[in-house]
Design a protein around this motif. Structure first.
Motif, short mmCIF file in Angstrom:
data_model
loop_
_atom_site.label_atom_id
_atom_site.label_comp_id
_atom_site.label_asym_id
_atom_site.label_seq_id
_atom_site.Cartn_x
_atom_site.Cartn_y
_atom_site.Cartn_z
N LYS A 193 11.79 -43.90 0.16
CA LYS A 193 11.40 -44.63 1.37
C LYS A 193 11.94 -43.98 2.62
O LYS A 193 11.24 -43.85 3.64
CB LYS A 193 11.90 -46.08 1.27
CG LYS A 193 11.13 -46.95 0.30
CD LYS A 193 11.62 -48.38 0.39
CE LYS A 193 10.79 -49.30 -0.51
NZ LYS A 193 11.25 -50.70 -0.43
N ALA A 242 9.85 -40.95 3.56
CA ALA A 242 8.59 -41.28 4.23
C ALA A 242 8.84 -41.73 5.66
O ALA A 242 8.12 -41.33 6.59
CB ALA A 242 7.86 -42.37 3.44
N ARG A 278 7.40 -38.12 1.15
CA ARG A 278 7.46 -39.39 0.40
C ARG A 278 8.18 -39.25 -0.94
O ARG A 278 8.68 -40.23 -1.48
CB ARG A 278 6.06 -39.94 0.16
CG ARG A 278 5.25 -39.21 -0.91
CD ARG A 278 3.84 -39.74 -1.00
NE ARG A 278 3.07 -39.07 -2.04
CZ ARG A 278 2.77 -39.60 -3.21
NH1 ARG A 278 3.20 -40.80 -3.51
NH2 ARG A 278 2.05 -38.93 -4.09
N HIS A 287 3.50 -43.61 1.75
CA HIS A 287 4.42 -43.79 0.63
C HIS A 287 3.66 -44.06 -0.66
O HIS A 287 4.07 -43.62 -1.74
CB HIS A 287 5.37 -44.95 0.94
CG HIS A 287 6.36 -45.23 -0.14
ND1 HIS A 287 7.29 -44.31 -0.56
CD2 HIS A 287 6.56 -46.34 -0.90
CE1 HIS A 287 8.03 -44.83 -1.52
NE2 HIS A 287 7.60 -46.07 -1.75
#
Length: 806
Positions: A274, A277, A270, A227
């Motif tokens: 969030k 990812a 990513r 991330h």
């Protein structure tokens, strides 16, 4: 930071300065955070002591103890206690006692040594190597004296020394970040990965039901890395984390491929956020896990992923932003080759401007490069032309022509020269002057006088325009040189940006050694789009190579101004080498206060001001147009704006002032002019350069002393050339600079207070706000004027203050 500041109205306040995006400052650790750091060190020591390599080697605990005890000597015995407790929970019997003995031996040695003086030397890795070898070698000799055992002891010694070096770099980076507020280098980031791998190994046998704590932490770390840094970081961290199970026990390294591919997929998605990812990690994990894991193991792995995913999603995004700021990134573009070609063309363009400038220099008339013989030849040619004109126009039809210009040419020649000397003294000659020199033989004295006067006037006009042509060529040449220099600096800065840190380090070592400075270690890294440099060199024995010789070389190679962020002198601290960190951070800042008052009856002020931030310097430009009202405002604004633009483009102050003068002199035939009051303050050294062209005196208050900076030149825009004498002074923290136009001092001249009233008023102030001082001076001038202000007034007050990274 001060940028594009203009002042045309009353009561304005400006301050130079900017906040760091993430709020990192030099007061990073205080009180509560100090306790947090202590607890963190003890907790990491406990976990690392449990980490094993191949199930039987325990180098992590020893390495971290030696590094942490060197970093915080007051934690020597608490660290030994926590590491012993960690060993007690991980091993027993023979392995426990020998590992505890190694820690105790290290503690005794470090307790009696000045560790701080050796923190950044091979001493600490040597302690870990020797203690591990002596203690574990002795245990091996007594309990199991086999070749394999001694080889294992030797390997553990090497691991302990290597891990100690890595952990020293980690702890050293903490100290550096506290002082400088910068991020990690690539080397430091790699050492943090080693530390993290050891911590994960220390929790490898901790379970919450069927779920492994190490699996949850590993998953969280990989998703977070992807991330923050994308595919590359996610795959790299995944590979490192996947190796851990193979190092701690005899296992097939399937986890390397699973975690590396999962981190790669997490980095791909990513940009979605969030959840992108996390989803990418789950997809990658499922693709490989189906082939390598059974049904039960797959269920446990998915449980660990979901548990880590919840923690990852709930974690604040600003925490990841802070980590992203600290991480070392190297951005590359697919247009790198095209950029090099463009850079090459721009560099060639700079050469063209320099060649054009040399051409104007070589073709200029009356240049210094011309030798005396050439100048004499041109003078003789001009004189011959004047004599031929006189003889042809006046004497050609005269009966005495042969007598004067053939038989007695020498005397005629001398007499004509005497007439030119006469006209040079008086400006004009008459027929009486002709008779007085040539006598009765000249029968055309009136025509001779008129012709000589005419020829002299033409000669004067020619000389005037030749001088103008020379000055114009000189100015054009200087301007072309200035443009070429700007392009050259731009190319140099771009080339520096395109070079890798390793290339810059090699260049630095090469240049420093050429200058006789021996370097032990140099590290160049980029943080927040700016270069930082850490240098370790042999002691200078008091010659101050660190600050006087090294700094200019580093600035030239890096292409940026640098200031000292951290300095440790070998002679003062007793260590074996000098260490110095250079950071691209200025030391000084400027607080401004500006006030003005318009002449009674006018609607606009004829005074103008602008401040220009020039990366490492700040320029303050104040101008007063002739007279008052809109016409004066136009003149002063034109002067300020043009000068500001030239300085922003990179012209030096001398060339910028000459260019402004030439532009204003050619712009209008009207008798208009303006003053220039320019102060260029170096925010790194405090050096201030003043250029005053018909400007009023400036006042510099240093403590209780007040100095004045005066001018004796004519206003700008009157003559074709402008002559001035620049003044340089050193400004320090707390110094006060006051710049003003003539309206302020004239208020005192018209009253009984005189011209020195400003100095008396400044003595009344100490550390007051600059805006308050500016307002007070303008108000006082209004009082002395009796309510009728005779001329526009503008006051600029600048206080030198320390630069703070908020």
């Amino acid at each position: 930071m001060l940028n594009d500041t203009h002042a045309y109205t009353h009561n304005q306040n400006y301050s130079i300065g900017r906040k760091d995006k993430w709020g990192l400052s030099r007061s990073w650790i205080t009180g509560k955070q100090f306790v947090v750091e202590t607890i963190s060190l003890l907790a990491v020591a406990f976990l690392l002591s449990r980490a094993a390599v191949f199930g039987e080697l325990l180098p992590f605990g020893t390495a971290f103890f030696v590094a942490a005890a060197g970093y915080r000597k007051n934690l020597n015995w608490p660290l030994a206690l926590f590491i012993s407790l960690g060993l007690l929970t991980a091993v027993d019997g023979y392995m426990l006692w020998q590992s505890v003995a190694v820690i105790l031996m290290c503690a005794v040695i470090l307790q009696g040594v000045n560790v701080r003086g050796h923190f950044r030397t091979p001493f600490l890795p040597g302690v870990a190597f020797v203690c591990t070898g002596v203690v574990k070698g002795a245990f091996a000799a007594v309990w199991s004296a086999t070749m394999y055992t001694f080889m294992a002891v030797g390997f553990e010694c090497l691991l302990a020394a290597g891990f100690t070096y890595a952990f020293v770099i980690v702890l050293q980076s903490l100290t550096r970040m506290k002082v400088e507020g910068t991020g990690l280098t690539v080397e430091e980031a790699a050492c943090y990965v080693v530390l993290g791998a050891g911590v994960i190994s220390g929790i490898n046998d901790v379970y919450f039901g069927p779920l492994s704590l190490a699996g949850i932490v590993s998953t969280y770390v990989i998703i977070s890395a992807a991330h923050i840094g994308g595919c590359g970081m996610g795959a790299g961290i995944g590979a490192v984390v996947g190796i851990i199970p193979s190092l701690t026990a005899a296992a097939v390294p399937n986890a390397v491929g699973i975690y590396a591919f999962s981190g790669l997929c997490a980095g791909v998605f990513r940009h979605i956020g969030k959840f992108g990812a996390l989803g990418g990690f789950i997809i990658g994990h499922l693709i490989f896990s189906v082939y390598f894991l059974g049904e039960t193991s797959l269920s446990i792995a998915l449980g660990e992923v979901l548990f880590a995913g919840v923690i990852f999603v709930l974690h604040p995004e600003n925490w990841f932003d802070r980590l992203r700021y600290l991480m070392p990134f190297t951005k590359r573009t697919g247009l790198e080759q095209d950029s090099k070609e463009v850079l090459k063309k721009v560099k060639e363009l700079g050469f063209v401007f320099h060649e054009l400038a040399r051409t104007f220099e070589q073709t200029g008339l009356g240049l210094e490069s011309d030798d005396l013989a050439d100048q004499e030849d041109r003078g003789i040619d001009s004189l011959d032309l004047m004599l031929n004109t006189i003889s042809a126009n006046v004497c050609g039809e005269c009966s005495m022509f042969r007598t004067c210009w053939e038989n007695d040419i020498y005397n005629t020649y001398q007499n004509i020269l005497a007439l030119f000397v006469k006209i040079e003294e008086t400006g004009k000659i008459t027929d009486k002057d002709i008779r007085g020199v040539l006598g009765a033989r000249c029968r055309r004295t009136v025509e001779m006088a008129a012709t000589i006067n005419c020829v002299w006037d033409i000669c004067q006009v020619n000389c005037f325009w030749q001088k103008k042509l020379t000055e114009s060529k000189d100015l054009v040449s200087s301007q072309l040189h200035g443009v070429g220099e700007i392009i050259s600096k731009l190319v140099k800065q771009t080339e520096i940006k395109d070079r890798t840190e390793e290339e810059i380090e090699r260049k630095l070592v090469e240049v420093l050694e050429l200058n006789g400075i021996r370097i032990r270690d140099v590290s160049v890294f980029k943080r927040n789009h700016s270069y930082h440099c850490h240098l370790v060199k042999k002691p200078c024995r008091g010659f101050k190579d660190c600050t006087e010789k090294t700094a200019p070389i580093i600035e030239d190679v890096l292409g940026v101004r640098m200031s000292i962020g951290h300095f440790e002198c070998a002679m003062e601290s007793g260590v074996k080498a000098c260490e110095i960190s250079f950071v691209p951070r200025r030391l000084l800042d400027i607080d401004l206060g500006i006030a003005q008052c318009i002449k009674t009856g006018n609607g606009v002020s004829g005074d103008s001001f602008a401040s220009v931030f020039l990366h490492s310097r700040t320029a303050l430009v104040l101008s007063d147009g002739m007279g008052s009202g809109s016409r004066a405002a136009r003149e002063s604004m034109a002067t300020v704006n043009l000068l500001k633009s030239l300085l922003e483009c990179g012209f030096d102050r001398e060339l910028a002032v000459k260019t402004v003068n030439a532009a204003l002199a050619l712009r209008s035939p009207e008798d208009t002019f303006s003053t220039v009051d320019l102060a260029v303050i170096d925010l790194f050294s405090g050096k201030a350069d003043f250029v005053k062209i018909a400007a009023q005196p400036s006042f510099i208050k240093k403590g209780k002393n007040i100095h004045t900076v005066n001018s004796g030149s004519l206003p700008i825009g009157i003559l074709d050339t402008v002559d001035y004498e620049p003044v340089t002074m050193d400004l320090e923290n707390g110094d006060l600079l006051v710049m003003t136009t003539d309206g302020l001092l004239d208020a005192g001249r018209r009253s009984q207070f005189g011209e020195d009233w400003v100095i008396r008023e400044l003595h009344k102030f100490s550390q007051e706000d600059p805006q308050r001082i500016a307002d007070h001076l303008v108000s006082r001038a209004e009082e002395m004027s009796g309510g009728t202000v005779k001329d526009d007034i503008m006051v600029v007050v600048a206080r030198i203050v320390p630069y703070c990274l908020h």
